[in-house]
Design a protein around this motif. Structure first.
Motif, PDB file in Angstrom:
ATOM      1  N   PHE A  98      31.254  49.948  49.458  1.00  0.00           N
ATOM      2  CA  PHE A  98      31.443  48.859  48.280  1.00  0.00           C
ATOM      3  C   PHE A  98      30.397  49.420  47.158  1.00  0.00           C
ATOM      4  N   ARG A  99      30.816  50.451  46.487  1.00  0.00           N
ATOM      5  CA  ARG A  99      30.022  50.899  45.419  1.00  0.00           C
ATOM      6  C   ARG A  99      30.843  50.815  43.985  1.00  0.00           C
ATOM      7  N   HIS A 100      31.980  50.164  43.918  1.00  0.00           N
ATOM      8  CA  HIS A 100      32.807  50.606  42.878  1.00  0.00           C
ATOM      9  C   HIS A 100      32.043  49.635  41.528  1.00  0.00           C
ATOM     10  N   VAL A 101      32.246  50.377  40.346  1.00  0.00           N
ATOM     11  CA  VAL A 101      31.881  49.628  38.813  1.00  0.00           C
ATOM     12  C   VAL A 101      33.244  49.390  38.407  1.00  0.00           C
ATOM     13  N   GLU A 102      33.698  48.377  37.875  1.00  0.00           N
ATOM     14  CA  GLU A 102      34.840  47.991  36.871  1.00  0.00           C
ATOM     15  C   GLU A 102      34.427  47.541  35.603  1.00  0.00           C
ATOM     16  N   VAL A 103      34.567  48.385  34.669  1.00  0.00           N
ATOM     17  CA  VAL A 103      34.151  48.075  33.310  1.00  0.00           C
ATOM     18  C   VAL A 103      34.945  47.339  32.452  1.00  0.00           C
ATOM     19  N   LEU A 104      34.406  46.370  31.892  1.00  0.00           N
ATOM     20  CA  LEU A 104      35.247  45.043  31.365  1.00  0.00           C
ATOM     21  C   LEU A 104      34.716  44.786  29.834  1.00  0.00           C
ATOM     22  N   ALA A 105      35.645  44.330  29.018  1.00  0.00           N
ATOM     23  CA  ALA A 105      35.278  43.716  27.768  1.00  0.00           C
ATOM     24  C   ALA A 105      34.611  44.977  27.153  1.00  0.00           C
ATOM     25  N   ASP A 106      35.349  45.904  26.884  1.00  0.00           N
ATOM     26  CA  ASP A 106      34.869  47.076  26.215  1.00  0.00           C
ATOM     27  C   ASP A 106      33.365  47.660  26.379  1.00  0.00           C
ATOM     28  N   GLY A 107      33.071  47.634  27.655  1.00  0.00           N
ATOM     29  CA  GLY A 107      31.664  48.082  28.100  1.00  0.00           C
ATOM     30  C   GLY A 107      30.458  47.360  28.167  1.00  0.00           C
ATOM     31  N   HIS A 108      30.784  45.814  27.638  1.00  0.00           N
ATOM     32  CA  HIS A 108      29.857  44.920  27.639  1.00  0.00           C
ATOM     33  C   HIS A 108      29.768  44.040  28.902  1.00  0.00           C
ATOM     34  N   VAL A 109      30.552  44.323  29.831  1.00  0.00           N
ATOM     35  CA  VAL A 109      30.557  43.602  31.116  1.00  0.00           C
ATOM     36  C   VAL A 109      30.884  44.493  32.175  1.00  0.00           C
ATOM     37  N   ALA A 110      30.448  44.444  33.388  1.00  0.00           N
ATOM     38  CA  ALA A 110      30.726  45.196  34.632  1.00  0.00           C
ATOM     39  C   ALA A 110      30.813  44.395  35.887  1.00  0.00           C
ATOM     40  N   ARG A 111      31.919  44.612  36.641  1.00  0.00           N
ATOM     41  CA  ARG A 111      32.159  43.958  37.852  1.00  0.00           C
ATOM     42  C   ARG A 111      31.611  44.997  38.958  1.00  0.00           C
ATOM     43  N   VAL A 112      30.635  44.963  39.549  1.00  0.00           N
ATOM     44  CA  VAL A 112      30.232  45.697  40.511  1.00  0.00           C
ATOM     45  C   VAL A 112      30.242  45.308  42.105  1.00  0.00           C
ATOM     46  N   GLY A 113      30.409  46.240  43.140  1.00  0.00           N
ATOM     47  CA  GLY A 113      30.277  45.979  44.486  1.00  0.00           C
ATOM     48  C   GLY A 113      28.793  45.774  44.847  1.00  0.00           C
ATOM     49  N   PRO A 114      28.840  45.160  46.108  1.00  0.00           N
ATOM     50  CA  PRO A 114      27.534  44.611  46.391  1.00  0.00           C
ATOM     51  C   PRO A 114      26.534  45.942  46.691  1.00  0.00           C
ATOM     52  N   ARG A 115      27.084  46.960  46.889  1.00  0.00           N
ATOM     53  CA  ARG A 115      26.226  48.195  47.154  1.00  0.00           C
ATOM     54  C   ARG A 115      25.848  48.965  45.935  1.00  0.00           C
ATOM     55  N   CYS A 116      26.608  48.594  44.667  1.00  0.00           N
ATOM     56  CA  CYS A 116      26.396  49.298  43.731  1.00  0.00           C
ATOM     57  C   CYS A 116      24.926  48.974  42.890  1.00  0.00           C
ATOM     58  N   HIS A 117      23.932  49.970  42.630  1.00  0.00           N
ATOM     59  CA  HIS A 117      22.790  49.625  42.185  1.00  0.00           C
ATOM     60  C   HIS A 117      22.822  49.439  40.656  1.00  0.00           C
ATOM     61  N   SER A 118      21.822  49.033  39.886  1.00  0.00           N
ATOM     62  CA  SER A 118      21.888  48.952  38.519  1.00  0.00           C
ATOM     63  C   SER A 118      22.176  50.056  37.806  1.00  0.00           C
ATOM     64  N   ALA A 119      21.768  51.123  38.210  1.00  0.00           N
ATOM     65  CA  ALA A 119      21.812  52.531  37.325  1.00  0.00           C
ATOM     66  C   ALA A 119      23.322  52.768  36.948  1.00  0.00           C
ATOM     67  N   PRO A 120      24.039  53.189  38.081  1.00  0.00           N
ATOM     68  CA  PRO A 120      25.390  53.391  38.072  1.00  0.00           C
ATOM     69  C   PRO A 120      26.315  52.445  36.970  1.00  0.00           C
ATOM     70  N   SER A 121      25.887  51.231  37.114  1.00  0.00           N
ATOM     71  CA  SER A 121      26.688  50.249  36.349  1.00  0.00           C
ATOM     72  C   SER A 121      26.207  50.252  35.013  1.00  0.00           C
TER      73      SER A 121
END
Length: 150
Positions: A98-121
């Motif tokens: 559960f480490r996925h990062v989905e970038v939305l709104a031209d990079g202003h918003v990210a939907r992240v999985g529960p395991r993704c820490h702040s740095a990758p997002s």
């Protein structure tokens, strides 16, 4: 800590979970002990360690646990100083898938999985934002969780 379910042995519990769900289950002593360790002073050894790959598998686990009267404890982030990730029942380890990062709104918003820490997002959203014009470096600074520039 008392055990809640009716399935008494670790191997029988792992077999029951495998038959009822599509998740990866381990009842080996090594996996149970190594996964039990966190930063707290508690050392509870889970009866089974489950590593789901999808939300559907987590839903199957909830259905199984409810039907069998078993307790689920989730471990998704780093470590726990207070023992929140410790259990003598079923440990659901979401750290691997559960480490996925989905970038939305031209990079202003990210939907992240529960395991993704702040740095990758933060890196993913910063990379997606357009960088043009004077002062673009200032605009592209990483923001903290409150929206303040760092």
């Amino acid at each position: 800590m008392s055990r809640t379910g009716s399935i008494t042995s670790e191997s029988a519990l792992a077999r029951s979970i495998s038959e009822a769900t599509d998740t990866t289950v381990s009842a080996s002593a090594f996996d149970r002990v190594i996964t039990a360790v966190d930063a707290s002073h508690y050392l509870l050894t889970p009866r089974a360690v489950v590593t789901p790959k999808s939300v559907a598998e987590i839903a199957e686990l909830f259905a199984f646990a409810t039907a069998q009267g078993e307790a689920l404890t989730f471990r998704s982030g780093g470590t726990s100083l207070s023992g929140q990730a410790s259990t003598a029942n079923i440990l659901v380890d979401t750290r691997k898938y559960f480490r996925h990062v989905e970038v939305l709104a031209d990079g202003h918003v990210a939907r992240v999985g529960p395991r993704c820490h702040s740095a990758p997002s933060q890196l993913a959203t910063a990379a997606a934002r357009p960088k043009t014009g004077a002062g673009s470096r200032k605009r592209d600074r990483v923001h903290d969780w409150r929206g303040r520039r760092q």
